[in-house]
Design a protein around this motif. Structure first.
Motif, short mmCIF file in Angstrom:
data_model
loop_
_atom_site.label_atom_id
_atom_site.label_comp_id
_atom_site.label_asym_id
_atom_site.label_seq_id
_atom_site.Cartn_x
_atom_site.Cartn_y
_atom_site.Cartn_z
N MET A 8 0.82 -1.22 0.00
CA MET A 8 0.00 0.00 0.00
C MET A 8 0.85 1.26 0.00
O MET A 8 0.47 2.29 -0.54
CB MET A 8 -0.89 0.03 1.25
CG MET A 8 -1.97 -0.99 1.27
SD MET A 8 -2.59 -1.18 2.94
CE MET A 8 -3.67 0.23 3.06
N HIS A 9 2.00 1.18 0.65
CA HIS A 9 2.80 2.39 0.84
C HIS A 9 3.98 2.49 -0.11
O HIS A 9 4.65 3.51 -0.16
CB HIS A 9 3.29 2.45 2.30
CG HIS A 9 2.15 2.50 3.28
ND1 HIS A 9 1.68 1.38 3.91
CD2 HIS A 9 1.36 3.53 3.68
CE1 HIS A 9 0.64 1.71 4.68
NE2 HIS A 9 0.43 3.01 4.57
N VAL A 10 4.26 1.41 -0.85
CA VAL A 10 5.48 1.37 -1.64
C VAL A 10 5.56 2.53 -2.64
O VAL A 10 4.56 2.91 -3.26
CB VAL A 10 5.61 -0.01 -2.35
CG1 VAL A 10 4.60 -0.19 -3.46
CG2 VAL A 10 7.01 -0.22 -2.88
N TYR A 15 -3.44 4.34 -5.09
CA TYR A 15 -4.77 4.43 -4.47
C TYR A 15 -4.65 4.82 -2.99
O TYR A 15 -5.34 5.70 -2.50
CB TYR A 15 -5.43 3.06 -4.60
CG TYR A 15 -6.88 2.97 -4.19
CD1 TYR A 15 -7.89 3.06 -5.14
CD2 TYR A 15 -7.25 2.77 -2.86
CE1 TYR A 15 -9.23 2.96 -4.78
CE2 TYR A 15 -8.57 2.67 -2.49
CZ TYR A 15 -9.56 2.76 -3.45
OH TYR A 15 -10.88 2.66 -3.08
N HIS A 16 -3.72 4.15 -2.30
CA HIS A 16 -3.55 4.44 -0.87
C HIS A 16 -2.76 5.74 -0.64
O HIS A 16 -2.97 6.42 0.37
CB HIS A 16 -2.86 3.27 -0.15
CG HIS A 16 -2.83 3.42 1.34
ND1 HIS A 16 -3.96 3.38 2.13
CD2 HIS A 16 -1.79 3.65 2.20
CE1 HIS A 16 -3.62 3.57 3.39
NE2 HIS A 16 -2.30 3.73 3.48
N HIS A 17 -1.88 6.07 -1.58
CA HIS A 17 -1.13 7.32 -1.42
C HIS A 17 -2.08 8.52 -1.37
O HIS A 17 -1.83 9.48 -0.66
CB HIS A 17 -0.12 7.50 -2.57
CG HIS A 17 1.01 6.50 -2.51
ND1 HIS A 17 2.03 6.48 -3.42
CD2 HIS A 17 1.27 5.49 -1.64
CE1 HIS A 17 2.87 5.50 -3.11
NE2 HIS A 17 2.43 4.88 -2.05
N HIS A 54 -4.89 8.51 -0.01
CA HIS A 54 -5.39 8.54 1.36
C HIS A 54 -4.42 9.29 2.29
O HIS A 54 -4.83 9.87 3.29
CB HIS A 54 -5.63 7.12 1.88
CG HIS A 54 -6.07 7.10 3.30
ND1 HIS A 54 -7.28 7.62 3.71
CD2 HIS A 54 -5.45 6.69 4.44
CE1 HIS A 54 -7.39 7.51 5.02
NE2 HIS A 54 -6.29 6.95 5.49
N HIS A 55 -3.14 9.28 1.97
CA HIS A 55 -2.14 9.96 2.80
C HIS A 55 -1.94 11.42 2.41
O HIS A 55 -1.14 12.12 3.02
CB HIS A 55 -0.79 9.23 2.71
CG HIS A 55 -0.68 8.06 3.64
ND1 HIS A 55 -0.10 8.14 4.89
CD2 HIS A 55 -1.09 6.77 3.50
CE1 HIS A 55 -0.15 6.95 5.47
NE2 HIS A 55 -0.74 6.10 4.65
N SER A 56 -2.63 11.86 1.37
CA SER A 56 -2.45 13.23 0.88
C SER A 56 -2.85 14.25 1.95
O SER A 56 -3.79 14.02 2.72
CB SER A 56 -3.32 13.40 -0.37
OG SER A 56 -3.68 14.74 -0.54
ZN LIG Z 1 -1.19 4.15 5.15
#
Ligand SMILES: [Zn+2]
Ligand SMILES: [Zn+2]
Length: 259
Positions: free
Chosen positions: A181-183, A201-203, A205-207
């Protein structure tokens, strides 16, 4: 090629299991393998030299303090339903599927809860890094880990009467899932997002963009975001414009304790 034979031998397997070396070896493999992927095709610049010591420390603290402590607490507050024999007699593949769907559904809602005003503090640490790569996603406070574990422990009941290696396989899967998810990689197989979460997709979420604050909460199946209105299509977000972090300075001790 004798060493390959040795690695594949039954003796080596027993040696690894007897000495609890499975997860340390897996970590070594992740460190080499996932870093190689990031160097090969990075989505953005990360100054590894500046962050690696910090993140390795976080990893060690997570592995030896936070996760074991959460497991201890879970012994008292987790629900482990007793499933009827008819379910436990179902094919293993079906029960593994049930495990992932139920656990991931629960994880989605727990994650959504952590993004509400009063619970956000226990999850902030996970979002604190202003850079993104596989090891940046290890951060979790004890209360976060405790409640995230709940749906997995609940769903574990489906895996009763499974082979001895199931615990190792699930443990390995969740480590690799979190790395994935974080790579920091440019991943172009976007069709995969119809089923599962991809790095880009998960990046999102970290925005640190407020428009993405509750976006793409899913951990494995993207279905939950689509069903429950938290889906942001990665095709509509310019990856190079994403920046990360929580946009405030909170002392590390408070972040790590979730208070
Ligand atoms: Zn995360
Ligand atoms: Zn989150």
């Amino acid at each position: 090629m004798e060493w390959i034979e040795w690695v594949l031998s039954r003796e080596f397997r027993q040696f690894v299991l007897d000495n609890d070396l499975f997860f340390p070896l897996l970590f070594l493999g992740r460190l080499i393998g996932v870093t190689a992927i990031e160097v090969w095709r990075p989505a953005r610049e990360v100054s590894y030299r500046k962050v690696i010591l910090n993140d390795l420390t976080v990893f060690v603290v997570y592995q030896f303090v936070i996760f074991p402590l959460a497991q201890q607490i879970n012994r008292y507050i987790a629900i482990r339903p007793q499933l009827p024999e008819t379910i436990l007699a179902m094919p293993l593949l079906f029960r593994v599927l049930c495990y992932f769907v139920i656990a991931d559904f629960g994880h989605y809602w727990i994650h959504r809860l952590m993004h509400t005003k009063h619970v956000w503090r226990i999850h902030k640490w996970h979002h604190a890094p202003t850079y993104m790569y596989w090891l940046a996603g290890t951060r979790a406070t004890v209360p976060q880990q405790v409640i995230v574990n709940l749906p997995y422990i609940f769903a574990w009941s489906f895996l009763g009467l499974s082979p001895w290696w199931m615990g190792l396989a699930i443990g390995m899967f969740s480590s690799l899932q979190n790395d994935w998810m974080h790579v920091n990689v440019t991943w172009r197989s976007n069709w995969l997002e119809w089923l599962i979460v991809t790095p880009r997709y998960h990046h999102i979420h970290h925005s640190d963009n407020p428009a993405h604050y509750k976006a793409n909460l899913a951990a494995l199946f993207t279905l939950w975001d689509r069903l429950f209105g938290t889906y942001v299509n990665p095709d509509e977000v310019k990856e190079e414009e994403l920046s990360f972090g929580i946009g405030e300075n909170v002392p590390l001790v408070r972040l790590a304790l979730g208070v």
